[in-house]
Design an enzyme around this catalytic site. Structure first.
Site, PDB file in Angstrom:
ATOM      1  N   SER A 103       0.738  -1.117   0.041  1.00 56.32           N
ATOM      2  CA  SER A 103       0.122  -0.053  -0.135  1.00 56.32           C
ATOM      3  C   SER A 103       0.757   1.369   0.166  1.00 56.32           C
ATOM      4  O   SER A 103       1.602   1.682  -0.907  1.00 56.32           O
ATOM      5  CB  SER A 103      -0.925  -0.049   1.370  1.00 56.32           C
ATOM      6  OG  SER A 103      -1.845   0.983   1.095  1.00 56.32           O
ATOM      7  N   ILE A 129      -8.580   1.554  -0.291  1.00 59.40           N
ATOM      8  CA  ILE A 129     -10.021   1.124   0.550  1.00 59.40           C
ATOM      9  C   ILE A 129     -10.556   2.060   1.585  1.00 59.40           C
ATOM     10  O   ILE A 129      -9.690   2.969   1.964  1.00 59.40           O
ATOM     11  CB  ILE A 129      -9.667  -0.229   1.133  1.00 59.40           C
ATOM     12  CG1 ILE A 129      -8.612  -0.264   2.312  1.00 59.40           C
ATOM     13  CG2 ILE A 129      -9.222  -1.416   0.234  1.00 59.40           C
ATOM     14  CD1 ILE A 129      -8.615  -1.384   3.216  1.00 59.40           C
ATOM     15  N   LYS A 144     -13.209   7.168  -8.727  1.00 62.99           N
ATOM     16  CA  LYS A 144     -12.656   8.580  -8.535  1.00 62.99           C
ATOM     17  C   LYS A 144     -11.431   8.132  -8.110  1.00 62.99           C
ATOM     18  O   LYS A 144     -10.222   8.977  -8.434  1.00 62.99           O
ATOM     19  CB  LYS A 144     -13.554   9.531  -8.288  1.00 62.99           C
ATOM     20  CG  LYS A 144     -12.928  10.759  -8.126  1.00 62.99           C
ATOM     21  CD  LYS A 144     -13.985  11.794  -7.528  1.00 62.99           C
ATOM     22  CE  LYS A 144     -13.344  13.245  -7.701  1.00 62.99           C
ATOM     23  NZ  LYS A 144     -14.460  14.376  -6.973  1.00 62.99           N
TER      24      LYS A 144
END
Length: 447
Positions: A103, A129, A144
């Site tokens: 991440s 997330i 988006k």
């Protein structure tokens, strides 16, 4: 003149030869720092400390041993900016074996001047997330947001000349790669077993990203001195608190403690522990910097001190205040590093001052302020309740009204039963009517 010049030239050459070894023997320095756990605002502060220390000492490079599951997007972007503006090359080394750069960690690695991985590590899995649902399933971010982070990752890969396709898949497909796969896909530059192996393999390589103010730099790790930068005390504390599991437990238990305390007033233990745990949980969420987190804890400590003075709890609030105050001071001033006003050496002395100050404040509020507040709360001796039962002496006949002297003061008085009470006789106050005392005669034997 010519015979004189030769000895002079020989002397100069001798001096130069003597000085040259000391110059050539001067070692270049490589700094090594460690970043572990969730990426938060505290990580930004720690990263900045590492970079500023390396810059101040003109290091050959700064190596960050990274092991993170990810974290906050805004904190990650701040770290990326720090790397891009660093005047010292920053190498991200996913280490030790079993470590991950997932991440936010992948973005940080992609922004670095060189990426290295130890065997048994992984990199990738950057899909943004929003959190987790009640049943534990992942709540994915809308397109988006996903497209924004994909474009951001692509720009980092493009700037470093790394594989843009794989970089975008990190975000949109949650792609994760082993060191071998990442090297083959042109995502990383080096697979190294340990730090010496990394220095050996990276020696002579050119940075993938321009170094601020220097352009592309070729690493020279020949005859370098490795200096390890230890994480500050503040970072160690907040890293523990920032563990998602720990932060969740602290928040949950803290709220339960407050609720239980309000339902069982008078005990004070549940709400005291609840308040401390709740604040620690909020700090563990990582939305504060060191200064704000330390200040919140110190303010909480002072609130506990004041609560002890107002509502004595036989030391419970004092202990809670002392713990909060000291912990806040350690977090605020225990950051260390060249970027901060208080360096590690000064902090060793300041730590003692923080503890002593906390103890003195605790004692002051426990005894001094409590005594002052109790004195203010003491009932006035001239009040109605204090006058009832007082014994005085008649100085003007009560028939039925007159004057008496009680506790050195003259009062207008009236006989309770309307009988005559003469001067010199003793009376007892049994009531008050405004500023007039209601009295009854007292037998001399009773006094």
């Amino acid at each position: 003149m010519k015979p004189m010049k030769r000895p002079m030239v020989l002397t100069i050459l001798l001096v130069v030869l003597i000085l040259l070894p000391s110059v050539s023997a001067e070692k270049r320095v490589v700094y090594v720092g460690t970043i572990e756990g969730t990426i938060t605002q505290y990580t930004v502060d720690q990263f900045e400390s590492y970079i500023r220390t390396a810059e101040k000492n003109s290091a050959e490079a700064l190596i960050i041993e990274l092991n993170t599951p990810g974290g906050q997007g805004d904190a990650m972007m701040e770290i990326v900016s720090l790397i891009q503006n660093s005047t010292v090359p920053v190498i991200i080394y996913v280490y030790p074996r079993g470590a991950i750069a997932a991440s936010a960690g992948t973005y940080i690695a992609m922004a670095s001047h060189l990426i290295a991985m130890a065997p048994g590590t992984s990199i990738g899995a950057c899909e943004p997330i929003l959190g987790y649902s009640a049943n534990g399933s992942i709540v994915r971010a809308p397109d988006k947001i996903r497209n924004f982070y994909a474009a951001y990752m692509r720009s980092l890969a493009e700037a470093s000349g790394r594989n843009e396709t794989a970089a975008v898949k990190f975000v949109l497909e949650d792609l994760s790669l082993t060191p071998e796969e990442a090297l083959k896909a042109n995502v990383i530059e080096v697979i190294a077993n340990d730090l010496p192996d990394l220095l050996k393999k990276a020696n002579g390589m050119r940075t993938k990203v321009p170094v601020a103010g220097k352009g592309y730099v070729t690493f020279n790790f020949t005859n370098v001195e490795v200096k390890r930068l230890s994480p500050s005390l503040s970072y160690q504390i907040v890293t523990f608190l920032a563990n998602p599991g720990i932060a969740y437990i602290l928040l949950t238990v803290g709220m339960l403690g407050l609720v239980f305390g309000f339902l069982t007033p008078g005990w004070h233990v549940p709400e005291t522990l609840g308040a401390i745990l709740l604040v620690l949980g909020v700090i563990g969420m990582g939305y504060f910097g060191y200064d704000a987190a330390g200040l919140v804890l110190m303010i909480l400590g002072v609130i506990f001190f004041i609560a002890e003075a107002l509502t004595p709890t036989f030391g419970l609030f004092t202990i809670a205040g002392l713990v909060s105050f000291i912990l806040g001071g350690l977090i605020m001033f225990g950051k260390g590093g060249e970027v901060y006003l208080v360096n590690s050496e000064t902090f060793s002395t300041l730590r003692v001052i923080i503890i002593v100050t906390g103890v003195l404040l605790a004692l002051f509020f426990l005894f001094g302020m409590a005594a002052v507040i109790r004195a203010h709360r003491r009932r006035p001796e001239t009040g109605k309740e204090e006058m009832i039962g007082a014994v005085g002496k008649v100085v003007e006949d009560l028939d039925p009204e007159g004057l008496i002297k009680v506790r050195g003061e003259l009062w207008k008085a009236v006989s309770k039963d309307g009988s005559l009470i003469k001067v010199g006789e003793k009376v007892r106050v049994v009531g008050m009517d405004g500023l007039t005392l209601i009295v009854e005669k007292v037998d001399e034997k009773e006094v």
